[in-house]
Design an enzyme around this catalytic site. Structure first.
Site, short mmCIF file in Angstrom:
data_model
loop_
_atom_site.label_atom_id
_atom_site.label_comp_id
_atom_site.label_asym_id
_atom_site.label_seq_id
_atom_site.Cartn_x
_atom_site.Cartn_y
_atom_site.Cartn_z
CB CYS A 62 -13.89 2.71 0.14
SG CYS A 62 -13.04 4.30 0.14
CG ASP B 58 -13.14 7.76 -0.84
OD1 ASP B 58 -13.21 7.68 0.39
OD2 ASP B 58 -12.13 7.41 -1.49
CG HIS C 278 -8.36 1.13 -2.93
ND1 HIS C 278 -7.75 -0.05 -2.54
CD2 HIS C 278 -8.94 1.64 -1.80
CE1 HIS C 278 -7.92 -0.23 -1.25
NE2 HIS C 278 -8.64 0.78 -0.77
CD GLN D 235 -13.19 -0.48 -0.59
OE1 GLN D 235 -12.42 -0.40 0.36
NE2 GLN D 235 -14.42 -0.97 -0.46
NE ARG E 96 -3.53 2.09 2.94
CZ ARG E 96 -4.82 2.18 2.61
NH1 ARG E 96 -5.39 1.18 1.96
NH2 ARG E 96 -5.53 3.23 2.94
NE ARG F 47 -10.34 -3.82 0.96
CZ ARG F 47 -9.62 -2.79 1.42
NH1 ARG F 47 -10.22 -1.67 1.80
NH2 ARG F 47 -8.31 -2.86 1.51
#
Length: 308
Positions: A266, A225, A134, A137, A107, A294
């Site tokens: 998310c 988001d 991402h 996700q 990450r 996830r």
């Protein structure tokens, strides 16, 4: 050896197989204590390096728990410990880690770090997030939608607010899973042209709409988001608030969309900013199912990468 770097870089058939695997693994674990290992222990005797240059809650916990549930062991490394690209090169770090571990999840900030890691590692590399995309996700998001409403193919997804890295991966997914995407947000925060072009080339309808209420008409899924990065200065935060306030997901917006529309975020969410608590905790919200998934989606991604 198979990397999982981005949704548009993974075969569409493999993406569907990953989700089938994720759903089956979730069902198999129903009602088991969280620490109970999976019956087949597919990662037994495997070591996984989890590298976090960016802070994380869900990615860190879900990958760590996933590795352990599948019988493997994880090694969590922070950016301050690694100092990727400062001193030792990313390429050399990848070569060294490949001698110790069976798989790497990273990450990071710059996509180039991910790509260089994958180029020089001799073990699978998974994109846990970059400033550009991402993918893990969005695999969880597609899984969550399909759990509740069947195939996402042909559905209308509306992205609300900032066309960020999660939005880019949603555009990649539109092309791979065959749904349409409407972006509702300011002109200077539109998603990248390359991702829009990819989705359209694959046959998805991508629409840019400034009016939030018009955008959600007929929506099957509304996604947003956070408006802010933890690194934003106060002056930038105020400007972004003013710019994005018309795109808050609130009850009035959901009423425009209709009772069949569902909502995702998310996380982490800034309640009463991009999303109201009334929506986040309401009956159309799938946010916490999405967060749980996830774990299951990433477990299936890891199995896919290792071929186990």
């Amino acid at each position: 050896m198979t990397d999982f770097l981005d949704i548009h870089k993974t075969d569409a058939g493999d993406l569907h197989k990953i989700l089938v695997q994720a759903k089956a693994m979730k069902v198999a674990r129903a009602d088991l204590p969280k620490g109970t290992p999976d019956a087949d222990a597919p990662l037994a005797n495997h070591m996984v390096a989890l590298i976090f240059e960016k802070p994380s809650t869900r990615t860190r916990v879900s990958f760590d728990v996933g590795v352990r549930q599948m019988g493997g062991q994880s090694m969590i490394l922070s950016g301050s410990e690694m100092q990727l690209g400062h001193g030792e090169t990313i390429a050399d770090t990848a070569r060294v880690l490949s001698r110790y571990v069976d798989m790497i999840m990273i990450r990071t900030f710059d996509e180039s770090v991910l790509l260089e890691m994958a180029e020089y590692a001799s073990v699978p590399v998974i994109n846990g997030l970059t400033d550009r995309t991402h993918p893990c996700q969005i695999m969880a998001d597609v899984m969550t939608y399909e759990e509740h409403h069947g195939s996402i193919k042909g559905k209308k997804v509306v992205w609300m607010g900032d066309g960020n890295n999660v939005c880019t991966s949603f555009l990649h997914a539109a092309g791979q899973f065959g749904f349409d995407l409407t972006f509702a947000g300011p002109a200077n925060l539109e998603p990248e042209a390359e991702a829009i072009g990819y989705a359209r080339k694959k046959g998805a309808t991508v629409t840019i709409e400034r009016d939030a209420h018009k955008a959600v008409e007929g929506a099957d899924l509304i996604v947003t988001d956070t408006w802010l990065s933890m690194h934003d200065k106060q002056s930038a935060r105020e400007r972004r608030h003013n710019l994005l306030r018309p795109y808050q997901v609130n009850n009035a917006l959901l009423q425009t969309a209709g009772k069949d529309a569902v909502f995702m975020h998310c996380l982490p969410a800034h309640r009463e900013e991009e999303i109201t608590s009334e929506v986040m905790d309401g009956p159309q919200s799938l946010v916490f199912d999405e967060a749980e998934n996830r774990l299951h989606a990433q477990k299936a991604i890891m199995r896919h990468c290792l071929g186990v």
